[in-house]
Enzyme design. Structure first.
Site, PDB file in Angstrom:
ATOM      1  N   SER A 100      -2.189   6.400  18.465  1.00 20.42           N
ATOM      2  CA  SER A 100      -1.860   4.977  18.351  1.00 20.42           C
ATOM      3  C   SER A 100      -1.610   4.355  19.716  1.00 20.42           C
ATOM      4  O   SER A 100      -1.588   3.142  19.847  1.00 20.42           O
ATOM      5  CB  SER A 100      -0.577   4.787  17.549  1.00 20.42           C
ATOM      6  N   HIS A 121      -9.205   5.102  16.517  1.00 17.27           N
ATOM      7  CA  HIS A 121      -7.901   4.768  15.947  1.00 17.27           C
ATOM      8  C   HIS A 121      -8.077   4.035  14.614  1.00 17.27           C
ATOM      9  O   HIS A 121      -8.476   2.867  14.581  1.00 17.27           O
ATOM     10  CB  HIS A 121      -7.133   3.894  16.966  1.00 17.27           C
ATOM     11  N   GLU A 133     -10.297   0.987  15.944  1.00 17.89           N
ATOM     12  CA  GLU A 133     -10.163   0.609  17.355  1.00 17.89           C
ATOM     13  C   GLU A 133     -10.722   1.780  18.173  1.00 17.89           C
ATOM     14  O   GLU A 133     -10.254   2.917  18.017  1.00 17.89           O
ATOM     15  CB  GLU A 133      -8.676   0.379  17.659  1.00 17.89           C
ATOM     16  N   ASN A 171      -1.469  -1.885  18.945  1.00 20.07           N
ATOM     17  CA  ASN A 171      -0.021  -1.688  19.022  1.00 20.07           C
ATOM     18  C   ASN A 171       0.642  -2.443  20.159  1.00 20.07           C
ATOM     19  O   ASN A 171       1.848  -2.675  20.134  1.00 20.07           O
ATOM     20  CB  ASN A 171       0.302  -0.192  19.079  1.00 20.07           C
TER      21      ASN A 171
HETATM   22  N1  CAA Z   1      -6.186   4.589  -1.434  1.00 19.93           N
HETATM   23  C1  CAA Z   1      -6.587   3.918  -2.529  1.00 19.93           C
HETATM   24  N2  CAA Z   1      -5.924   2.855  -3.013  1.00 19.93           N
HETATM   25  C2  CAA Z   1      -4.796   2.472  -2.359  1.00 19.93           C
HETATM   26  C3  CAA Z   1      -4.316   3.140  -1.221  1.00 19.93           C
HETATM   27  C4  CAA Z   1      -5.070   4.246  -0.763  1.00 19.93           C
HETATM   28  N3  CAA Z   1      -4.713   4.952   0.301  1.00 19.93           N
HETATM   29  N4  CAA Z   1      -3.189   2.515  -0.791  1.00 19.93           N
HETATM   30  C5  CAA Z   1      -2.967   1.506  -1.628  1.00 19.93           C
HETATM   31  N5  CAA Z   1      -3.928   1.479  -2.585  1.00 19.93           N
HETATM   32  C6  CAA Z   1      -4.065   0.565  -3.696  1.00 19.93           C
HETATM   33  C7  CAA Z   1      -2.754   0.282  -4.376  1.00 19.93           C
HETATM   34  O1  CAA Z   1      -2.399   1.362  -5.207  1.00 19.93           O
HETATM   35  C8  CAA Z   1      -3.079  -0.983  -5.130  1.00 19.93           C
HETATM   36  O2  CAA Z   1      -3.680  -0.655  -6.355  1.00 19.93           O
HETATM   37  P1  CAA Z   1      -3.386  -1.534  -7.695  1.00 19.93           P
HETATM   38  O3  CAA Z   1      -3.959  -2.881  -7.403  1.00 19.93           O
HETATM   39  O4  CAA Z   1      -4.116  -0.802  -8.767  1.00 19.93           O
HETATM   40  O5  CAA Z   1      -1.896  -1.523  -7.858  1.00 19.93           O
HETATM   41  C9  CAA Z   1      -4.134  -1.658  -4.252  1.00 19.93           C
HETATM   42  O6  CAA Z   1      -4.523  -0.687  -3.263  1.00 19.93           O
HETATM   43  C10 CAA Z   1      -3.663  -2.900  -3.557  1.00 19.93           C
HETATM   44  O7  CAA Z   1      -2.349  -2.757  -3.192  1.00 19.93           O
HETATM   45  P2  CAA Z   1      -1.302  -3.884  -3.451  1.00 19.93           P
HETATM   46  O8  CAA Z   1      -1.753  -4.831  -4.523  1.00 19.93           O
HETATM   47  O9  CAA Z   1       0.029  -3.231  -3.582  1.00 19.93           O
HETATM   48  O10 CAA Z   1      -1.212  -4.638  -2.113  1.00 19.93           O
HETATM   49  P3  CAA Z   1      -2.262  -5.456  -1.284  1.00 19.93           P
HETATM   50  O11 CAA Z   1      -3.346  -6.056  -2.059  1.00 19.93           O
HETATM   51  O12 CAA Z   1      -1.412  -6.304  -0.440  1.00 19.93           O
HETATM   52  O13 CAA Z   1      -2.938  -4.378  -0.339  1.00 19.93           O
HETATM   53  C11 CAA Z   1      -2.482  -3.340   1.751  1.00 19.93           C
HETATM   54  C12 CAA Z   1      -2.250  -3.336   0.243  1.00 19.93           C
HETATM   55  C13 CAA Z   1      -3.976  -3.159   2.054  1.00 19.93           C
HETATM   56  C14 CAA Z   1      -1.718  -2.134   2.293  1.00 19.93           C
HETATM   57  C15 CAA Z   1      -1.992  -4.683   2.354  1.00 19.93           C
HETATM   58  O14 CAA Z   1      -0.670  -4.897   2.000  1.00 19.93           O
HETATM   59  C16 CAA Z   1      -2.119  -4.719   3.854  1.00 19.93           C
HETATM   60  O15 CAA Z   1      -3.155  -5.008   4.399  1.00 19.93           O
HETATM   61  N6  CAA Z   1      -1.000  -4.430   4.542  1.00 19.93           N
HETATM   62  C17 CAA Z   1      -0.967  -4.372   6.011  1.00 19.93           C
HETATM   63  C18 CAA Z   1      -1.434  -3.043   6.447  1.00 19.93           C
HETATM   64  C19 CAA Z   1      -1.472  -2.926   7.931  1.00 19.93           C
HETATM   65  O16 CAA Z   1      -1.118  -3.799   8.694  1.00 19.93           O
HETATM   66  N7  CAA Z   1      -1.921  -1.756   8.379  1.00 19.93           N
HETATM   67  C20 CAA Z   1      -1.975  -1.426   9.778  1.00 19.93           C
HETATM   68  C21 CAA Z   1      -0.753  -0.698  10.161  1.00 19.93           C
HETATM   69  S1  CAA Z   1      -0.800  -0.252  11.855  1.00 19.93           S
HETATM   70  C22 CAA Z   1      -1.596   1.210  11.861  1.00 19.93           C
HETATM   71  O17 CAA Z   1      -1.937   1.791  10.898  1.00 19.93           O
HETATM   72  C23 CAA Z   1      -1.911   1.763  13.165  1.00 19.93           C
HETATM   73  C24 CAA Z   1      -0.853   2.189  14.052  1.00 19.93           C
HETATM   74  O18 CAA Z   1      -1.191   2.684  15.101  1.00 19.93           O
HETATM   75  C25 CAA Z   1       0.572   2.081  13.778  1.00 19.93           C
END
Ligand code: CAA
Length: 264
Positions: A100, A121, A133, A171
């Protein structure tokens, strides 16, 4: 999971058998969810699972085209693994890190193939997030970058290239926002729900920064902030003391069932 779904034979390696079993279970659950939603067919689900095998030995990574390392954010651990992979993999193997924030240049320097070391990434949750990324180290070649850009597109992801500075783009921009949200909580500016709701409804973010920190892992957030603070030398990146306190207490977010929120 993503590589296997897109047709690649995958060997998943973790030294800890329990970690490996947990990883496979998470992949199976995710594939089942995608099949249930009609994103993939039942045949595709079974074929993806069948392309995945596991090992607890790093020595088993031999005749492969690409390695994507995703161990903890510890530079010494990554360097040890890259040195070993460099010694045992054939010259064609590209060694990628899912780091990250740690310098790709620094990791590449322990190998004799710095031109074939690159950052790849992925974003959490990887099966749902479009971005990869791609980080070019000082010596990463154009050919390696082109291969990994094409590989990312073939995984149905959108690749974006970044140069090797602490935290890259993702990040460098994300963590100061999360850190500031934690300062707001520590100083009592608003409740955790209040802070997250402001960012969700006010800025149309899919999740609030505190819930997102729980998803990423509070220990990972702290590690990344330390890299930004040390690497860029600016106090604007200093980790919030409340974040340090939570990590010290073992409140690591979703994975430990408790972070800013309770997941029990
Ligand atoms: N595989 C399959 N399905 C998944 C899953 C996975 N790994 N994770 C979640 N889902 C499913 C959920 O179970 C849910 O299914 P249902 O509709 O049947 O309940 C569906 O995806 C959608 O989830 P939600 O309705 O709860 O929520 P959402 O539509 O908002 O989507 C999300 C979820 C994509 C996580 C969204 O909230 C989002 O984009 N969040 C931000 C994520 C983000 O910013 N990620 C980057 C983090 S930084 C990083 O990763 C890098 C680093 O270096 C730190």
């Amino acid at each position: 999971q993503v590589f296997a779904t897109c047709g690649a034979q995958v060997l998943l390696v973790d030294i800890n058998p329990e970690g490996l079993a947990k990883g496979v279970a998470a992949i199976e659950k995710s594939l089942a969810k995608l099949a249930e939603k009609g994103v993939i067919t039942a045949d595709h689900q079974a074929a993806s699972r069948a392309r995945l095998s596991t090992s607890t030995k790093l020595e088993d990574i031999l005749d492969v085209d690409l390695v994507v390392e995703a161990v903890s954010e510890r530079p010494d651990l990554k360097k040890k693994i890259f040195a070993q992979l460099d010694a045992q993999c054939p010259p064609r193997t590209i060694l990628a890190s899912n780091t990250s924030s740690i310098s790709i240049t620094e990791i590449a320097a322990v190998t004799k193939r710095a031109d074939r070391v690159i950052g790849m990434h992925f974003m959490n949750p990887v099966p749902l997030m479009k971005l990869v990324e791609i980080i070019r180290g000082q010596e990463t070649s154009d050919a390696t970058t082109k291969t990994i850009v094409e590989c990312s597109s073939s995984l149905d992801k959108t690749p974006v290239e970044a140069n090797d500075y602490p935290g890259f783009v993702s990040n460098r921009v994300l963590m100061p926002m999360i850190n500031e949200a934690i300062y707001c909580l520590m100083e009592g500016v608003a409740t955790k729900e209040g802070i997250d709701t402001v960012m969700k409804l006010g800025m149309n973010h899919p999740m609030g920064p505190l819930a997102l920190a729980d998803l990423i892992g509070l220990d990972v957030c702290l590690d990344i902030l330390e890299v930004l603070h040390k690497g860029l030398g600016d106090d604007k990146y200093r980790p919030c003391p409340l974040l340090r306190r939570y990590v010290a207490a073992g409140r690591l977010g979703k994975k430990s069932k408790k972070g800013f929120y309770d997941y029990a």
